[in-house]
Structure formats: structure tokens, C-alpha cells
Scaffold this active site. Structure first.
Site, PDB file in Angstrom:
ATOM      1  CE1 TYR A   5     -16.882  10.319 -16.107  1.00  0.00           C
ATOM      2  CE2 TYR A   5     -16.498  10.299 -13.738  1.00  0.00           C
ATOM      3  CZ  TYR A   5     -16.815   9.633 -14.913  1.00  0.00           C
ATOM      4  OH  TYR A   5     -17.053   8.287 -14.881  1.00  0.00           O
ATOM      5  CE  LYS A  20     -12.964   6.858 -18.447  1.00  0.00           C
ATOM      6  NZ  LYS A  20     -13.334   8.061 -17.749  1.00  0.00           N
ATOM      7  NE  ARG A  45      -2.910   0.385   3.304  1.00  0.00           N
ATOM      8  CZ  ARG A  45      -2.217   0.637   4.437  1.00  0.00           C
ATOM      9  NH1 ARG A  45      -1.557   1.766   4.577  1.00  0.00           N
ATOM     10  NH2 ARG A  45      -2.182  -0.255   5.396  1.00  0.00           N
ATOM     11  CG  ASP A  94     -10.486  15.085 -15.152  1.00  0.00           C
ATOM     12  OD1 ASP A  94      -9.718  14.530 -15.959  1.00  0.00           O
ATOM     13  OD2 ASP A  94     -11.538  14.569 -14.737  1.00  0.00           O
TER      14      ASP A  94
HETATM   15  C1  LIG Z   1     -13.826   8.461 -16.503  1.00  0.00           C
HETATM   16  C2  LIG Z   1     -13.504   9.831 -16.030  1.00  0.00           C
HETATM   17  C3  LIG Z   1     -13.287  10.091 -14.668  1.00  0.00           C
HETATM   18  C4  LIG Z   1     -13.425   9.028 -13.600  1.00  0.00           C
HETATM   19  O1  LIG Z   1     -12.445   8.069 -13.704  1.00  0.00           O
HETATM   20  P1  LIG Z   1     -12.660   6.526 -13.268  1.00  0.00           P
HETATM   21  O2  LIG Z   1     -11.400   5.897 -13.663  1.00  0.00           O
HETATM   22  O3  LIG Z   1     -13.878   6.031 -13.995  1.00  0.00           O
HETATM   23  O4  LIG Z   1     -12.896   6.542 -11.790  1.00  0.00           O
HETATM   24  C5  LIG Z   1     -12.948  11.384 -14.309  1.00  0.00           C
HETATM   25  N1  LIG Z   1     -12.832  12.368 -15.225  1.00  0.00           N
HETATM   26  C6  LIG Z   1     -13.052  12.157 -16.535  1.00  0.00           C
HETATM   27  C7  LIG Z   1     -12.920  13.290 -17.500  1.00  0.00           C
HETATM   28  C8  LIG Z   1     -13.386  10.884 -16.988  1.00  0.00           C
HETATM   29  O5  LIG Z   1     -13.629  10.684 -18.296  1.00  0.00           O
END
Ligand SMILES: *Cc1c(COP(=O)(O)O)cnc(C)c1O
Length: 390
Positions: free
Chosen positions: A105, A202, A53, A177
Site C-alpha cells: 500500500y 475497508k 486510552r 497486511d
Molecule cells: C487503506 C489501506 C491501508 C491504510 O489504512 P488507513 O485506514 O487508510 O490508514 C493499508 N493497507 C491497505 C492494503 C489499505 O488498503
């Protein structure tokens, strides 16, 4: 200057930084370290790794690569994008305030409105493309400004450097983000951001086969505070996912550039289509954020785009359901192209009035453009649009 003195290129670092060969065996790819615990030489004398961890060699390899690609002092890999975002909010104290973009998001929206208020934190949403509105939303208790650029699903472009300057002037941290743009197209830390967050699920992973998240920062003190919080709360990325993400990063540059090129071609094609009334893509001169995107994004405008079919919700649904290569699914950023209806899927939890306010019409269709050939994707959309209006 000899080649050993100049910094290595992005795509070279994506392959070599942190990904050292295994000296014991000569293996070109470092092994996946599955151990949860590590033997120590003496009581009270800790080696680099003690418990997975707190640190794991496979996760560390990924974090080293990611820090290099975003230009940070360090990176932390999490079990999901949401775990990474949650870790940032855990830096705040009861009574603090967050300003976030109106087109963030959906999961971030839910975290900020349903979970973090339990710790007595509050959030104000603003259109972060409007810098005056952003500044007006900041209060003396504002400790975090959270943005996305390009925004979702209309690909709005926010001026990262200007937002960082405003946040810092008011004593707040600025986090972004960077999932949509990736470090291939935007390096927010170089523009003044304090924290870059990713859903590694992604583009970083890039193959729809893992869930993960990441934070990258510039400041070593901020890194220490985030590391402490991550270790204390435990949302770390496992070794198998860490390996998959490192593997994905090696082709990130090629994938994102190529997918962006195809997205631009598709955006231009859709602009000419009689059944399409509007196309939202920052690479088009008609997009509100085009001038800023040209300045802020490097070598491409991303592989996400959306368009309004000149028709009803039923017809938009038929467009989404009628494609064969574009698969009907949420998520994004992988080699396979996806299609979805924001009003019926990714943004269905917004109430209809809120959707309308944000310009998310019933006829909107969102594409995540993958690595397939442009001609095949164009023909797929042509057939589906034709059938939807037959
Ligand atoms: C998918 C996504 C998230 C969340 O991420 P997870 O891996 O699904 O927890 C946050 N921001 C954006 C822009 C995303 O496309």
C-alpha cells in the site's frame, strides 16, 4: 460430539464473540461506552477499565470479535490502518532492517521510506512472490518482514507460509497486511504469520463510513509488547468507530463471499471484452498466482480486480469517469463499488519508470466490487467502455 463442544463457525463468532448483551438492561446490542475515565473502588486497586486510552469496553468488544475471527490470542484496534502499521514498526530498534513487498500500500511505502528512517530503520523492497529474492534481501539486522497478499494493484499472490518460515529462520517477525483478503478468505496466523494488520476502514467496517485499523497476533508476549506501545503512543480507535466496525463485522462473511462471487463474474466478463487486453484477478486460471491462491485462499479470491484497457491513459481515464454505479474514488472494500486509475490516482506518487517496472500501465483500471447486482455492474462497465472508445 455435541454442538456445544465443537467450535462455532466463523459467521456465528462474527455475531456473538465479544458482543455480549447488556445484563443491566437486556439490550441485545452492547451500549457504546463514551466515558474517558472509570471510577475505581480503592486507591491502587484497578478494575478492568481505568482510562479509555488504556482500554474501553466498546473497543474491547471489537477486539475480542476480531481476535476470534483471525484466530489470534488478542487484537488491538487503532485510529487508522496506518496507526496500526506504525505500531508494529515501533517494536524495532535503531539500526534494524525491514524487508517489505514491492507492491505494498502506498501509505505503507511512505511510512517506511519517509518516517521510520528518522528512527534509523531501513527498508528493502522485494517482489515477495520470488522467495529466493526475499531470502537474499534479508540481512543479520532484519527484524521484520512485511507482506501483502493479494498485492495492489495487480493482485499478486505471496506464499504466506513460506515467507513466515524464511522470516523465522532468520529471526525476524513476519507481518501481513490482510486488508484485501480479510479473515473470511485468508487466515495468516494459521499459516505461521506473527502479526495480521488491517485497515478496518475497508472490508471490516465495510460501509465507507469509518476509519480504523487493527493488529491481531498469536503470541501473548508479542501482544503485550504491542499493547504497551499502543497505550504509550495513543493511536487508539474511538468508541463510535469501534461500534461501527463491530456492526460491520457481523455481515463480513456474507459481504466478502458475495462480493468475491460478483468479482469473479466481472473478471470473466472482462476477459471476453474486446477493449480489455488483460485482467488481473487471482480467481482466473490465467493469473500468475492462481494455483497458490486456490491453496491459500478459502472460498473465494477477493473482490478487488484490475484490468488493462487496450488503449491510452486518456481512454482509461474516460472508462473511470464514465461509470454511474462504480464511483470514481480511492479506498475499497465497502458495499458500494468503486473504480480508479492506479497511474492517475492510487499510484500517482510512484515515478512513471517505477510504475512501469511494477507493471502498472497507464491503461490500468482498478475495481473494488461492491454488493450491487452483477448484471447492473456489467452493464455499467459495458456502457463506459463503449463511450470511452467512441
Ligand atoms: C487503506 C489501506 C491501508 C491504510 O489504512 P488507513 O485506514 O487508510 O490508514 C493499508 N493497507 C491497505 C492494503 C489499505 O488498503
Amino acid at each position: 460430539m455435541s454442538s456445544s463442544e465443537r467450535p462455532l463457525h466463523f459467521r456465528t463468532r462474527a455475531i456473538h464473540r465479544g458482543q455480549d448483551r447488556d445484563e443491566a438492561t437486556g439490550a441485545v446490542v452492547p451500549p457504546i461506552h463514551v466515558a474517558s475515565t472509570f471510577v475505581q473502588h480503592q486507591v491502587g486497586e484497578w478494575r478492568e477499565f481505568d482510562y479509555s486510552r488504556s482500554g474501553n469496553p466498546t473497543r474491547k468488544a471489537l477486539e475480542t470479535t476480531l481476535a476470534s475471527l483471525e484466530g489470534g490470542c488478542g487484537a488491538l484496534a487503532f485510529a487508522s490502518g496506518m496507526a496500526a502499521t506504525h505500531c508494529v514498526t515501533m517494536l524495532l530498534e535503531s539500526g534494524d532492517h525491514i524487508v517489505a513487498g514491492a507492491d505494498i500500500y502506498g501509505g505503507t511505502y511512505r511510512l517506511l521510506h519517509k518516517i521510520v528512517p528518522r528512527s534509523n530503520l531501513s527498508t528493502t523492497l522485494v517482489d515477495t512472490t520470488d522467495l529466493e529474492a526475499l531470502e537474499r534481501a534479508i540481512t543479520p539486522r532484519t527484524k521484520l518482514v512485511w507482506i501483502e497478499s493479494p498485492g495492489n494493484p495487480l493482485m499478486s499472490i505471496t506464499d504466506i507460509a513460506a515467507v513466515a518460515e524464511i522470516a523465522h529462520r532468520h529471526g525476524a517477525l513476519m507481518a501481513i497486511d490482510n486488508t484485501f483478503a480479510t479473515p473470511v478468505l485468508t487466515r495468516p496466523l494459521e499459516l505461521g504469520a506473527d502479526v495480521v494488520m488491517h485497515s478496518a476502514t475497508k472490508y471490516l467496517g465495510g460501509h465507507s463510513d469509518m476509519l480504523g485499523g487493527a493488529l491481531v497476533v498469536r503470541d501473548p508476549d508479542l501482544f503485550k509488547r504491542l499493547y504497551y506501545t499502543q497505550n504509550a503512543t495513543g493511536g487508539v480507535l474511538g468508541p463510535f468507530e469501534s461500534f461501527l466496525c463491530s456492526r460491520g463485522l457481523k455481515t463480513l462473511d456474507l459481504r466478502v463471499r458475495e462480493q468475491s462471487r460478483t468479482a469473479l463474474q466481472l473478471a470473466e466478463f472482462l476477459t471476453q471484452h474486446p477493449r480489455v487486453s488483460r485482467v488481473f484477478y487471482p480467481g482466473l486460471a490465467s493469473h500468475r498466482g492462481h494455483a497458490l491462491a486456490k491453496q491459500q485462499m478459502i472460498g473465494g479470491f477477493g473482490a478487488m480486480l484490475s484490468f488493462d484497457v487496450a488503449g491510452t491513459f486518456e481512454q482509461a481515464k474516460r472508462v473511470c469517469q464514465g461509470t454511474k454505479l462504480f464511483q470514481l474514488a480511492v479506498s475499497l472494500g465497502a458495499v458500494e463499488s468503486l473504480i480508479e486509475s492506479p497511474a492517475g490516482m492510487s499510484h500517482a506518487s510512484y515515478d512513471p519508470a517505477d510504475r512501469a517496472k511494477h507493471g502498472i500501465t497507464d491503461g490500468l483500471v482498478r475495481l473494488s466490487v461492491g454488493l450491487e447486482a452483477f448484471d447492473d455492474l456489467r452493464d455499467d462497465l459495458t456502457h463506459s467502455l463503449k463511450a470511452a472508445f467512441a
